[in-house]
Scaffold this active site. Structure first.
Site, PDB file in Angstrom:
ATOM      1  CB  SER A 202      -0.931   0.014   1.224  1.00 33.78           C
ATOM      2  OG  SER A 202      -0.187   0.023   2.419  1.00 33.78           O
ATOM      3  CE  LYS A 245      -3.636   0.840   4.497  1.00 35.71           C
ATOM      4  NZ  LYS A 245      -3.518   0.448   3.072  1.00 35.71           N
TER       5      LYS A 245
END
Length: 305
Positions: A202, A245
């Protein structure tokens, strides 16, 4: 064989707001009862409990939070046994005196950084994290060095990000980018907290932005966070752990978050209170991000067309 016949449920961690409400409604009253205390002896204020959550615990659940609350209760029981009278107000200052120096410090992600620094968003077993990504360059032959205990996936993300930028020099010429920017320099990418292993698909977009910011000598505006993997063609691929996140970004002062467009459904599942005062930009191509990160250069490019 048994797992193939079962349905697996993935449970995400609590947000700081959820931990605070769990502490107010359940953990604090439970520990008061177990230590034979009442609110006439010890009164937990919300700012004190919030300080425990942010400064002394970093977990997906609330077990450590309960242990810290119990530690404060024991200290108050001792002081009562020594003859102290009256109610103890457990505010932020009292919590700091009882538990000592804070264990966790939020990443100051909202401040202005020099060129070559971006903020990636990562998922961990204890929740989301903001990862500052630092890039520098020296005279060389286009080599890449990676440090910060990166796993194989993140190393490949960095190599892909560099390859993507080198191949798109002409398309990004409006930023002053060319192949010469890369062929005559060596690059060093470092993700701090080097003792902590880092892995996951990511960080590609954040690494690419750090490199690009360094090469064109333009800082990334403060308050921006990035998550998403990129391909050699500049496509932004979907990632997991969106809730964690986003919560990490909000906790550390990032108010603009760039996400892969394919993760829009994950964003829609977040409770409104978790995303208030935040701006989310969904992208499919790396060049879409540049329109926001370097807006003045975009205007110059459009004027020249």
């Amino acid at each position: 064989a048994l797992r193939d016949r079962m349905e697996v449920l993935h449970l995400s961690g609590y947000s700081e707001e959820e931990k605070l409400q769990i502490a107010v409604r359940h953990l604090a009253p439970k520990q008061l009862r177990e230590h034979t205390l009442t609110v006439a002896d010890l009164l937990f204020r919300e700012d004190g409990l919030k300080h425990i959550v942010s400064a002394y615990t970093r977990e997906a659940g609330v077990r450590s939070l309960e242990r810290e609350i119990a530690s404060i209760c024991r200290k108050v029981v001792r002081s009562l046994g020594e003859g102290r009278l009256g109610v103890t107000i457990a505010d932020e200052a009292f919590v700091a005196r009882c538990l000592g120096k804070r264990k966790y410090f939020p990443e100051k992600a909202g401040r202005i950084e020099p060129p070559g620094v971006s903020h990636g968003l990562a998922w961990t077993e204890t929740g989301g994290e903001v990862l500052p990504i630092e890039a520098i360059r020296m005279k060389g032959d286009g080599n890449l060095r990676l440090t910060g205990r990166l796993g194989e996936v993140m190393k490949e993300s960095a190599q892909t990000a560099l390859g993507c930028l080198r191949s798109r020099g002409n398309r990004l010429s409006f930023l002053g980018l060319s192949e010469d920017n890369f062929s005559s320099s060596d690059f060093h990418i470092h993700i701090p907290a080097g003792a902590v292993p880092k892995e996951g698909p990511s960080a590609g977009l954040a690494i690419a932005l750090a490199l690009l910011s360094l090469v064109v000598d333009r800082p990334i505006p403060p308050g921006m966070g990035f998550t998403g993997e990129i391909t050699l063609r500049g496509k932004v691929l979907p990632v997991g752990g969106i809730k964690e996140k986003v919560l990490a970004a909000r906790r550390d002062g990032l108010r603009t978050v760039f996400l892969p467009r394919s993760n829009q459904a994950d964003l829609e599942e977040l409770p409104p209170e978790h995303i208030r005062d935040m701006r989310f930009i969904l992208v499919e191509e790396m060049e879409e991000v540049l329109n926001y990160v370097f807006p003045l250069q975009k205007e110059a490019r459009d004027a020249s067309i």
